[in-house]
Design a protein around this motif. Sequence first.
Motif, PDB file in Angstrom:
ATOM      1  N   ALA A 125       0.836  -1.204   0.000  1.00 32.08           N
ATOM      2  CA  ALA A 125       0.000   0.000   0.000  1.00 32.08           C
ATOM      3  C   ALA A 125       0.873   1.257   0.000  1.00 32.08           C
ATOM      4  O   ALA A 125       0.556   2.244  -0.647  1.00 32.08           O
ATOM      5  CB  ALA A 125      -0.919  -0.002   1.212  1.00 32.08           C
ATOM      6  N   GLY A 126       2.004   1.181   0.746  1.00 33.05           N
ATOM      7  CA  GLY A 126       2.916   2.323   0.794  1.00 33.05           C
ATOM      8  C   GLY A 126       3.473   2.640  -0.576  1.00 33.05           C
ATOM      9  O   GLY A 126       3.560   3.800  -0.968  1.00 33.05           O
ATOM     10  N   ALA A 167       3.562   6.112  -5.469  1.00 28.47           N
ATOM     11  CA  ALA A 167       3.348   6.263  -6.908  1.00 28.47           C
ATOM     12  C   ALA A 167       2.293   7.329  -7.192  1.00 28.47           C
ATOM     13  O   ALA A 167       2.460   8.164  -8.085  1.00 28.47           O
ATOM     14  CB  ALA A 167       2.923   4.926  -7.511  1.00 28.47           C
ATOM     15  N   ILE A 168       1.202   7.306  -6.409  1.00 29.04           N
ATOM     16  CA  ILE A 168       0.123   8.294  -6.601  1.00 29.04           C
ATOM     17  C   ILE A 168       0.627   9.698  -6.260  1.00 29.04           C
ATOM     18  O   ILE A 168       0.408  10.652  -6.997  1.00 29.04           O
ATOM     19  CB  ILE A 168      -1.107   7.926  -5.728  1.00 29.04           C
TER      20      ILE A 168
END
Length: 98
Positions: free
Chosen positions: A2-3, A8-9
């Motif tokens: 998730a990290g 990336a986002i």
Amino acid sequence: MAGGAYIAIALGFALGGGVVGKIKGSSFWLWFLISGAVPVIGLLAALCFRSERDELRRQCPTCGRVCKLHDALCVRCGTELEFPDEALASESEAPALR
Ligand SMILES: [Zn+2]
């Protein structure tokens, strides 16, 4: 994982904010950092900054200060501003008036 997705986002938003900032004549790295730190808000701020520069302006009849068209009061002398018949060109259209 998730990290990694978040990074990336955030990086995507940072690049977007940086490009928007650069287009507006501001600093790429400034908006890159802002948009990376607060992804959605940073990019929105970059977009809003642009619309502020494109805002139409008018001149205060009392002191001659150039104010935004939507300002109800002159920020320098406090004169109540009527909605003008003629607006000045926006900052991005008339950089000499800045
Ligand atoms: Zn004034």
